[in-house]
Design a protein around this motif. Structure first.
Motif, mmCIF file in Angstrom:
data_model
loop_
_atom_site.group_PDB
_atom_site.id
_atom_site.type_symbol
_atom_site.label_atom_id
_atom_site.label_comp_id
_atom_site.label_asym_id
_atom_site.label_seq_id
_atom_site.Cartn_x
_atom_site.Cartn_y
_atom_site.Cartn_z
ATOM 1 N N HIS A 58 0.837 -1.193 0.000
ATOM 2 C CA HIS A 58 0.000 0.000 0.000
ATOM 3 C C HIS A 58 0.873 1.244 0.000
ATOM 4 O O HIS A 58 2.076 1.184 0.207
ATOM 5 N N GLU A 59 0.217 2.377 -0.189
ATOM 6 C CA GLU A 59 0.965 3.621 -0.230
ATOM 7 C C GLU A 59 1.563 3.943 1.134
ATOM 8 O O GLU A 59 1.065 3.520 2.166
ATOM 9 N N ARG A 77 2.004 2.827 -6.719
ATOM 10 C CA ARG A 77 1.613 1.484 -7.186
ATOM 11 C C ARG A 77 2.359 1.115 -8.460
ATOM 12 O O ARG A 77 2.758 -0.039 -8.638
ATOM 13 N N LYS A 81 4.828 -2.050 -8.757
ATOM 14 C CA LYS A 81 4.584 -3.110 -9.737
ATOM 15 C C LYS A 81 5.825 -3.363 -10.584
ATOM 16 O O LYS A 81 6.241 -4.508 -10.772
#
Length: 140
Positions: A58-59, A77, A81
């Motif tokens: 998560h951030e 994100r 990724k």
């Protein structure tokens, strides 16, 4: 994650048992080669596991991450990724090369790939960040 740690500790004890058994049977064992290969395999598995987990992170909501307001959750994100994919590729390539080389040089190859991956991730993160920063500054 605890299951992975348990798995790795079990493998270490299995390798130690196997080495002691082979030594008692009179086989000539080069410990440096075995340690290099086992360490390389563990590092490769660790990179694959971390790379698999990174896209799901998560951030960053801590004060350090909030200093830069132009880092959006989408940017984070995207970086996670890309970083996850690169780490998984590093782990798979390192694992393949470990089975091809299978001696003390396997650990040198793994550390070399780790360094190259770290430099690549730094560059990728910087490129994505500057693109997002330019988008934010252009829209203001």
């Amino acid at each position: 994650m605890m299951l992975a740690l348990f798995f790795m500790i079990t493998i270490v004890y299995f390798v130690i048992f196997l080495i002691k058994y082979l030594a008692t049977q009179g086989h000539d064992i080069n410990m440096a080669d075995i340690v290099g290969v086992v360490t390389s395999i563990y590092m490769s598995i660790a990179w694959i596991m971390i790379g698999n987990y990174m896209p799901r992170m998560h951030e960053n909501k801590e004060s350090f991450g909030q200093r830069w307001k132009n880092i959006t959750p989408q940017t984070q994100r995207k970086v996670n990724k890309i970083s996850g994919i690169v780490l998984m590729l590093c782990g798979v390539l390192s694992l393949i090369l470990t089975f091809v080389v299978h001696n003390i040089y396997a650990i040198i190859i793994t550390f070399g790939l780790t360094f190259i991956t770290a430099v690549m991730l730094f560059g990728i993160t910087y490129i994505v960040y500057t693109k997002e920063e330019n988008k934010t500054n252009d829209s203001i």
